[in-house]
Design a protein around this motif. Sequence first.
Motif, short mmCIF file in Angstrom:
data_model
loop_
_atom_site.label_atom_id
_atom_site.label_comp_id
_atom_site.label_asym_id
_atom_site.label_seq_id
_atom_site.Cartn_x
_atom_site.Cartn_y
_atom_site.Cartn_z
N GLU A 33 0.83 -1.20 0.00
CA GLU A 33 0.00 0.00 0.00
C GLU A 33 0.87 1.26 0.00
OE1 GLU A 33 -2.58 2.25 3.36
OE2 GLU A 33 -3.04 0.13 3.09
N THR A 34 1.94 1.23 0.76
CA THR A 34 2.86 2.38 0.82
C THR A 34 3.54 2.59 -0.52
OG1 THR A 34 3.23 2.00 3.17
CG2 THR A 34 4.85 3.34 2.01
N VAL A 35 4.01 1.53 -1.16
CA VAL A 35 4.65 1.65 -2.47
C VAL A 35 3.67 2.26 -3.47
CG1 VAL A 35 5.63 0.37 -4.41
CG2 VAL A 35 6.25 -0.25 -2.08
N LYS A 36 2.41 1.89 -3.39
CA LYS A 36 1.40 2.40 -4.31
C LYS A 36 1.04 3.86 -4.06
CE LYS A 36 -1.17 -1.86 -5.29
NZ LYS A 36 -2.49 -2.48 -5.18
N LYS A 37 0.94 4.27 -2.81
CA LYS A 37 0.33 5.56 -2.47
C LYS A 37 1.29 6.71 -2.17
CE LYS A 37 -3.82 3.96 -2.78
NZ LYS A 37 -4.61 4.26 -3.93
N VAL A 38 2.47 6.43 -1.65
CA VAL A 38 3.37 7.51 -1.22
C VAL A 38 4.09 8.10 -2.42
CG1 VAL A 38 5.38 8.06 0.19
CG2 VAL A 38 3.62 6.56 1.09
N ARG A 39 3.94 9.40 -2.61
CA ARG A 39 4.56 10.07 -3.75
C ARG A 39 6.04 10.38 -3.53
NH1 ARG A 39 -0.10 14.51 -5.11
NH2 ARG A 39 -1.73 13.00 -5.55
N GLY A 40 6.50 10.32 -2.28
CA GLY A 40 7.88 10.68 -1.96
C GLY A 40 8.89 9.58 -2.15
N ILE A 41 8.49 8.44 -2.62
CA ILE A 41 9.44 7.35 -2.88
C ILE A 41 10.17 7.64 -4.18
CG2 ILE A 41 9.67 4.88 -3.38
CD1 ILE A 41 7.25 4.37 -1.66
N MET A 42 11.46 7.36 -4.21
CA MET A 42 12.23 7.57 -5.43
C MET A 42 11.69 6.65 -6.54
SD MET A 42 16.17 8.05 -4.21
CE MET A 42 16.26 6.68 -3.06
N PRO A 43 11.57 7.16 -7.77
CA PRO A 43 11.04 6.33 -8.86
C PRO A 43 11.80 5.02 -9.07
CG PRO A 43 11.08 8.61 -9.52
CD PRO A 43 11.78 8.54 -8.19
N MET A 44 13.11 5.06 -8.95
CA MET A 44 13.90 3.84 -9.13
C MET A 44 13.53 2.80 -8.06
SD MET A 44 18.05 3.41 -9.18
CE MET A 44 18.26 3.91 -7.49
N THR A 45 13.36 3.26 -6.83
CA THR A 45 12.97 2.38 -5.74
C THR A 45 11.56 1.82 -5.98
OG1 THR A 45 14.29 3.68 -4.20
CG2 THR A 45 12.64 2.25 -3.24
N ALA A 46 10.65 2.69 -6.40
CA ALA A 46 9.27 2.26 -6.64
C ALA A 46 9.21 1.20 -7.73
CB ALA A 46 8.42 3.46 -7.02
N ILE A 60 1.12 3.00 -9.21
CA ILE A 60 2.07 3.64 -8.30
C ILE A 60 2.05 5.16 -8.52
CG2 ILE A 60 4.49 3.78 -7.62
CD1 ILE A 60 4.73 0.86 -8.42
N GLU A 61 1.69 5.87 -7.47
CA GLU A 61 1.50 7.32 -7.54
C GLU A 61 2.77 8.07 -7.94
OE1 GLU A 61 -1.29 9.25 -7.24
OE2 GLU A 61 -2.40 7.37 -7.17
N CYS A 62 3.92 7.69 -7.41
CA CYS A 62 5.14 8.46 -7.70
C CYS A 62 5.62 8.28 -9.13
CB CYS A 62 6.25 8.12 -6.70
SG CYS A 62 6.98 6.50 -6.92
N LEU A 63 5.05 7.35 -9.88
CA LEU A 63 5.43 7.14 -11.28
C LEU A 63 4.46 7.80 -12.25
CD1 LEU A 63 6.51 3.40 -11.19
CD2 LEU A 63 7.95 5.42 -11.00
N LYS A 64 3.38 8.38 -11.73
CA LYS A 64 2.40 9.02 -12.60
C LYS A 64 2.85 10.42 -12.99
CE LYS A 64 -1.58 6.52 -10.87
NZ LYS A 64 -2.85 6.62 -10.17
N MET A 65 2.53 10.81 -14.20
CA MET A 65 2.85 12.16 -14.67
C MET A 65 1.76 13.11 -14.18
SD MET A 65 3.49 13.42 -18.54
CE MET A 65 5.16 12.93 -18.74
N TYR A 66 2.15 14.19 -13.52
CA TYR A 66 1.18 15.10 -12.93
C TYR A 66 0.77 16.23 -13.85
CZ TYR A 66 2.18 12.61 -8.72
OH TYR A 66 2.30 11.62 -7.79
N TYR A 67 1.37 16.33 -15.01
CA TYR A 67 0.99 17.38 -15.95
C TYR A 67 1.12 16.85 -17.36
CZ TYR A 67 6.02 17.85 -16.50
OH TYR A 67 7.34 17.59 -16.73
N GLN A 68 0.41 17.45 -18.24
CA GLN A 68 0.49 17.07 -19.64
C GLN A 68 1.33 18.12 -20.36
OE1 GLN A 68 -0.93 14.61 -21.56
NE2 GLN A 68 -1.65 13.50 -19.79
#
Length: 71
Positions: A33-46, A60-68
């Motif tokens: 759940e933490t891997v999926k939801k926390v945005r502060g995880i480094m992308p490589m780690t995620a 995984i939230e930290c891998l999503k693009m927040y802008y187009q």
Amino acid sequence: RHSKYIIARVLDYGDEKDLKSLRALYPEKRIVETVKKVRGIMPMTAKFWALYFNIPFKEIECLKMYYQKKL
């Protein structure tokens, strides 16, 4: 109380001993759940933990693009 923060930091910076302790303290469901939801995880780690726990990258939230990017 601060389990998501603790889990995220250990996943990012912990060694094998830390990970073993983490898995003893928290259930796998909480770690996933933490891997999926926390945005502060480094992308490589995620990405590593996504492969380890078989989580699709799109969940995984930290891998999503927040802008187009506009062309």
